[in-house]
Scaffold this motif. Structure first.
Motif, PDB file in Angstrom:
ATOM      1  N   GLU C  66      18.346  24.087  45.987  1.00 32.79           N
ATOM      2  CA  GLU C  66      17.039  24.751  45.862  1.00 32.79           C
ATOM      3  C   GLU C  66      16.366  24.876  47.218  1.00 32.79           C
ATOM      4  N   SER C  67      16.469  23.801  47.970  1.00 35.16           N
ATOM      5  CA  SER C  67      15.876  23.793  49.306  1.00 35.16           C
ATOM      6  C   SER C  67      16.538  24.851  50.193  1.00 35.16           C
ATOM      7  N   LEU C  68      17.859  24.964  50.033  1.00 39.68           N
ATOM      8  CA  LEU C  68      18.596  25.967  50.810  1.00 39.68           C
ATOM      9  C   LEU C  68      18.144  27.378  50.433  1.00 39.68           C
ATOM     10  N   LEU C  69      17.976  27.579  49.142  1.00 39.47           N
ATOM     11  CA  LEU C  69      17.503  28.888  48.677  1.00 39.47           C
ATOM     12  C   LEU C  69      16.170  29.234  49.321  1.00 39.47           C
ATOM     13  N   GLU C  70      15.278  28.270  49.327  1.00 42.71           N
ATOM     14  CA  GLU C  70      13.982  28.503  49.960  1.00 42.71           C
ATOM     15  C   GLU C  70      14.137  28.839  51.436  1.00 42.71           C
ATOM     16  N   THR C  71      15.063  28.127  52.064  1.00 39.82           N
ATOM     17  CA  THR C  71      15.314  28.399  53.478  1.00 39.82           C
ATOM     18  C   THR C  71      15.713  29.859  53.667  1.00 39.82           C
ATOM     19  N   TYR C  72      16.627  30.314  52.827  1.00 37.83           N
ATOM     20  CA  TYR C  72      17.084  31.705  52.913  1.00 37.83           C
ATOM     21  C   TYR C  72      15.936  32.677  52.667  1.00 37.83           C
ATOM     22  N   LEU C  73      15.206  32.443  51.561  1.00 46.20           N
ATOM     23  CA  LEU C  73      14.098  33.343  51.218  1.00 46.20           C
ATOM     24  C   LEU C  73      13.082  33.392  52.348  1.00 46.20           C
ATOM     25  N   HIS C  74      12.826  32.233  52.903  1.00 45.11           N
ATOM     26  CA  HIS C  74      11.882  32.191  54.013  1.00 45.11           C
ATOM     27  C   HIS C  74      12.405  33.006  55.191  1.00 45.11           C
ATOM     28  N   ALA C  75      13.686  32.815  55.481  1.00 45.52           N
ATOM     29  CA  ALA C  75      14.279  33.547  56.598  1.00 45.52           C
ATOM     30  C   ALA C  75      14.174  35.052  56.378  1.00 45.52           C
ATOM     31  N   LEU C  76      14.232  35.458  55.116  1.00 46.50           N
ATOM     32  CA  LEU C  76      14.145  36.882  54.780  1.00 46.50           C
ATOM     33  C   LEU C  76      12.697  37.346  54.663  1.00 46.50           C
TER      34      LEU C  76
END
Lengths: 83, 83, 83, 83
Positions: C66-76
DNA sequence: TCGCCTGATAGTTGCC
DNA sequence: GGCAACTATCAGGCGA
């Protein structure tokens, strides 16, 4: 003289470990280099580490699950003591 | 397609790091084995580690060295339990 | 006098931590009791621990994902900086 | 059906332990918070931990001493066999 | 009860 | 120079 033998043995132990630790440190440096290179290619190191962590957790869970299965099978008498 | 190239590059990074970490873990295991073997031969692992630490600190650790000396003297029964 | 104030503050810190550690130790004892009770009811403690471990690994992996997903979304740019 | 009963019992055990572990983790977090706060007030965390360690050792020593006292009293016939 | 092994804790190092 | 990740050390629980 047995003291000398012991001293030689001790030296050997120390030397072997120091050699192994040196190789281990070299690998740690290699890993850092790969991260650096990746960073230079635009990858986010923190994210890469997160990915690696997930993969590690997954494989631990998988290994643990297999081990648990064996425990169950063994408990049910469906596995030999040890091969 | 560039996406595939990026994916391949990412996979390559992950794979390289996991390989290096595996080798590093193998060396750590080797080191543990050497300690185990030494223990089997009557060496005190904790003391061996102290020796390695001192050798690492090398120059500026005379105090540590004195502590080690005391450890040995104590092990040889040449020092009282505690002053 | 400020010294006394500092001493009181220090005492307070020590006391709070010791209280929390006491409670923590009590919980550890409770956990041991549950395992004991389970053992008394015919459960294999080792197996129970394995089950708990897998569940922990799974939930770690999930949280990490989940944390990784947030990282990705944030990066985008698809997530606000921070709430 | 007895299978369900066993399954329920197993679930109950797992759940109870996970709850206790959660509470234990919460206390560990509280302890970290106190250290953080202390650090913010200018205390050196490492030194605080040393103090706590010494106090723990002291109370161990005290418990040992009490135990020894009981041994003596018992040897002197001044204590009942066991309460 | 002793030795082993795992999980908790403290120290170290690299990164920002 | 502080912070976070990682590593090494230590203690407690477990089985033999």
């Amino acid at each position: 003289m047995s003291k000398s033998i012991a001293a030689d043995q001790l030296k050997s132990i120390i030397k072997r470990i120091e050699k192994l630790e040196e190789e281990k440190a070299a690998l740690a440096a290699d890993i850092r280099d790969v991260f650096s290179e990746a960073k230079g290619n635009g990858y986010d190191v923190k994210t890469l580490k997160q990915v690696l962590k997930i993969r590690r957790l997954d494989s631990s869970a998988r290994a643990e699950a297999e081990s648990l299965l064996e425990t169950y099978l063994h408990a049910l008498g469906m596995l030999p003591e040890v091969a």
